[in-house]
Design an enzyme around this catalytic site. Structure first.
Site, PDB file in Angstrom:
ATOM      1  N   TYR A   1     -96.837  54.400 -82.857  1.00  0.00           N
ATOM      2  CA  TYR A   1     -97.557  55.669 -83.020  1.00  0.00           C
ATOM      3  C   TYR A   1     -97.054  56.335 -84.309  1.00  0.00           C
ATOM      4  CZ  TYR A   1     -99.236  60.306 -81.698  1.00  0.00           C
ATOM      5  OH  TYR A   1     -99.862  61.524 -81.659  1.00  0.00           O
TER       6      TYR A   1
ATOM      7  N   ARG B   1     -83.570  76.148 -68.162  1.00  0.00           N
ATOM      8  CA  ARG B   1     -83.336  75.071 -69.127  1.00  0.00           C
ATOM      9  C   ARG B   1     -82.758  73.850 -68.412  1.00  0.00           C
ATOM     10  NH1 ARG B   1     -79.772  77.157 -72.719  1.00  0.00           N
ATOM     11  NH2 ARG B   1     -78.084  75.734 -72.218  1.00  0.00           N
TER      12      ARG B   1
ATOM     13  N   ASP C   1     -92.335  53.093 -75.060  1.00  0.00           N
ATOM     14  CA  ASP C   1     -93.385  54.111 -74.968  1.00  0.00           C
ATOM     15  C   ASP C   1     -94.510  53.519 -74.124  1.00  0.00           C
ATOM     16  OD1 ASP C   1     -95.644  55.700 -75.366  1.00  0.00           O
ATOM     17  OD2 ASP C   1     -95.083  56.247 -77.419  1.00  0.00           O
TER      18      ASP C   1
ATOM     19  N   LYS D   1    -101.800  62.528 -72.381  1.00  0.00           N
ATOM     20  CA  LYS D   1    -102.854  61.520 -72.354  1.00  0.00           C
ATOM     21  C   LYS D   1    -103.328  61.242 -70.913  1.00  0.00           C
ATOM     22  CE  LYS D   1    -101.808  61.677 -76.680  1.00  0.00           C
ATOM     23  NZ  LYS D   1    -100.912  60.770 -77.359  1.00  0.00           N
TER      24      LYS D   1
HETATM   25  C1  LIG Z   1     -99.825  60.886 -78.259  1.00  0.00           C
HETATM   26  C2  LIG Z   1     -98.783  59.864 -78.307  1.00  0.00           C
HETATM   27  C3  LIG Z   1     -97.453  60.210 -78.564  1.00  0.00           C
HETATM   28  C4  LIG Z   1     -97.029  61.627 -78.867  1.00  0.00           C
HETATM   29  O1  LIG Z   1     -97.299  62.473 -77.811  1.00  0.00           O
HETATM   30  P1  LIG Z   1     -97.537  64.060 -77.982  1.00  0.00           P
HETATM   31  O2  LIG Z   1     -97.740  64.519 -76.600  1.00  0.00           O
HETATM   32  O3  LIG Z   1     -98.739  64.217 -78.875  1.00  0.00           O
HETATM   33  O4  LIG Z   1     -96.321  64.609 -78.643  1.00  0.00           O
HETATM   34  C5  LIG Z   1     -96.503  59.203 -78.569  1.00  0.00           C
HETATM   35  N1  LIG Z   1     -96.843  57.930 -78.338  1.00  0.00           N
HETATM   36  C6  LIG Z   1     -98.112  57.548 -78.083  1.00  0.00           C
HETATM   37  C7  LIG Z   1     -98.408  56.122 -77.828  1.00  0.00           C
HETATM   38  C8  LIG Z   1     -99.122  58.502 -78.055  1.00  0.00           C
HETATM   39  O5  LIG Z   1    -100.382  58.133 -77.819  1.00  0.00           O
END
Ligand SMILES: *Cc1c(COP(=O)(O)O)cnc(C)c1O
Length: 400
Positions: A116, A62, A189, A214
C-alpha cells in the site's frame, strides 16, 4: 464467546453482552458508546489495583475504553489472536505493529515490494530517516525471501496477504517459519483478505494489521485500524499503545463493531460479485488483462488454492483497458454512473480507483511500470449491489 463457533456467528456475538459484577444489573444487547475519558470506582483502593495491573478494569481511555475493548475482543476472536489494539487509522495500526516489532530487535525491515502506497512512505519517509532501513523483496518469490533473511538480521518481515493493486498472494506460512528461524517477526496487512479469507496469526504471523476503514466497518463512514496479536507479541504492543495512545475513539469503535456483525454476509456477496465481474471483464474485447485471485492462470494460483478458502477469492478485480492511457481511463471513470469513484475499498457500494493518480501517485511512471502498474490499470472493489447493475454500468462506461 466460544472459539469453535463459526466466524459468521462470532462476528455477530463476540465482545457484546458482558455480564456485570452485579448480576441484577441490566445487560445492554449491544455495547454502548462510552464517551468518557476516565473511569472511577467506589473506593480508591480498587482504582489503585486497576492502575497497578493487579485487577482488570477501566481507568483512563488511552489505556482502555469499554466500547473499544469490545471491538478489540471481537477482532481478536475473529482472527484467533490473544488480543488486539484498535487504532485511529489503518496506517496508525501499521506504524504501531512495526514499532512494536522494532522495539528490541535489529533496526531493519524486510518488506514486500508491492505494498500500500502509504506503507511504502512510512518505511521510506518515516522509519528510514529515524535509522530503520528497509530492504525490499518480491514476496511471492519464497527462495529469495529466505535468502535475504539468511543474509541480514531483521526485526520483521512485512507483507500484505493480497497485494494492491495486482492482487499477488505470498506464502505467509512458509515466510513465517523462515522469519522465525532468523529471529524476525512477521507483520501481515490483512486488509484485503479479511478474516474470512485468511487469519495470518494461524499461519504463523505475530501481528495482523487491518484498515478497518475497509471491509470490516464496510459502510464508508469510519476511518480506523487494528493490530491483532498473538500471545508473544501482545505485551510489547499494549505497552507501546498505553504510552502513545494511537487508539480508536468510542464512536468509531461502535460503528466498526456494528459493521462487523454483517461483514461475513457482505464479504460473501462481494466475493461472488467479483467472480462474476472478473469473468465478464475477461470476455470483454476492450480489456487487455484482468487481475483476479480466482483466475486459474493467476501467477500465485497454487498458493491461493492452498491458503484461501474454496469459493472466496476476494472482492477486488484490477484490469487494464486495452491501449488506454490517462485520458481514456479518466473518460471511463467519468462515465461511471453507479460505480463510485472513491479512493477506498471494502464498502457496500462498488468502488473504482485509478492507481496512477491515487494509491501509486507518488511513484514515478517508470517505477509504476516496473511494478506492473500500467497507465491503463483500474482497480475495482465490488460492493453488494445486484451484479447485473454493476456489469451494465461498466459496459456503458467502456463502450465507444
Ligand atoms: C487503506 C489501507 C491502509 C491504510 O488504512 P487507513 O485506514 O486509510 O489508514 C493500509 N493497508 C491497506 C492494504 C489499505 O487498503
Amino acid at each position: 464467546m466460544e472459539k469453535k463457533m463459526k466466524l459468521e456467528t462470532r462476528a455477530v456475538h463476540a465482545g457484546d453482552r458482558k455480564q456485570p459484577a452485579n448480576r441484577d444489573a441490566f445487560v445492554p444487547v449491544t455495547t454502548p458508546i462510552y464517551a468518557s475519558s476516565s473511569f472511577l470506582y467506589a473506593d480508591t483502593a480498587k482504582l489503585d489495583r486497576v492502575l497497578g495491573h493487579e485487577e482488570e478494569g477501566y481507568s483512563y481511555a488511552r489505556y482502555e475504553n469499554p466500547t473499544r475493548s469490545a471491538l478489540e475482543e471481537t477482532l481478536a476472536n475473529l482472527e484467533g489472536g490473544a488480543g488486539a489494539v484498535a487504532c485511529s487509522s489503518g496506517m496508525m495500526a501499521m506504524e504501531l505493529a512495526l514499532q512494536a516489532a522494532l522495539m528490541d530487535r535489529p533496526k531493519a525491515i524486510l518488506a514486500a515490494n508491492a505494498l500500500y502506497g502509504a506503507t511504502l512512505s512510512l518505511l521510506t519517509k518515516v522509519f528510514e530517516p529515524m535509522g530503520v532501513e528497509s530492504d525490499f523483496v518480491d514476496i511471492c518469490d519464497f527462495d529469495t525471501v529466505r535468502a535475504k533473511l539468511a543474509y541480514r538480521r531483521y526485526a520483521c518481515v512485512t507483507m500484505e496477504t493480497i497485494s494492491n493493486p495486482l492482487l499477488r498472494v505470498g506464502e505467509i506460512d512458509r515466510i513465517a517459519v523462515a522469519a522465525r528461524e532468523q529471529g524476525a517477526l512477521l507483520v501481515v496487512d490483512n486488509t484485503f483478505a479479511t478474516p474470512m479469507l485468511a487469519r495470518p496469526l494461524e499461519l504463523g504471523a505475530t501481528y495482523s494489521v487491518h484498515s478497518v476503514t475497509k471491509f470490516l466497518a464496510g459502510h464508508g463512514d469510519v476511518l480506523g485500524g487494528a493490530v491483532i496479536s498473538d500471545a508473544d507479541g501482545l505485551p510489547g504492543l499494549t505497552a507501546l499503545s498505553r504510552i502513545t495512545g494511537p487508539v480508536l475513539g468510542p464512536f468509531e469503535s461502535y460503528l466498526t463493531m456494528r459493521g462487523i456483525k454483517t461483514f461475513p454476509l457482505r464479504m460473501e456477496r462481494q466475493c461472488a460479485n467479483a467472480c462474476r465481474v472478473a469473468a465478464w471483464l475477461q470476455a470483454h474485447p476492450g480489456i487487455e488483462k484482468v487481475h483476479y485471485c480466482g483466475d486459474p492462470a493467476h501467477p500465485d494460483a497454487a498458493t491461493i488454492r492452498r491458503l484461501l478458502p474454496q469459493g472466496l477469492r476476494g472482492a477486488l478485480v484490477s484490469f487494464s483497458i486495452a491501449g488506454a492511457g490517462r485520458e481514456q481511463v479518466f473518460r471511463f471513470m467519468d462515465r461511471l454512473k453507479l460505480v463510485v469513484r472513491g479512493t477506498s475499498l471494502g464498502d457496500v457500494h462498488t468502488l473504482a480507483l485509478y492507481p496512477a493518480i491515487a494509491s501509486h501517485r507518488d511513484l514515478a511512471p517508470k517505477q509504476r511500470a516496473r511494478l506492473g502498474i500500467g497507465d491503463g490499470l483500474v482497480r475495482l472493489c465490488l460492493g453488494i449491489e445486484a451484479v447485473d447493475d454493476i456489469i451494465a454500468d461498466l459496459d456503458q462506461a467502456l463502450s465507444e
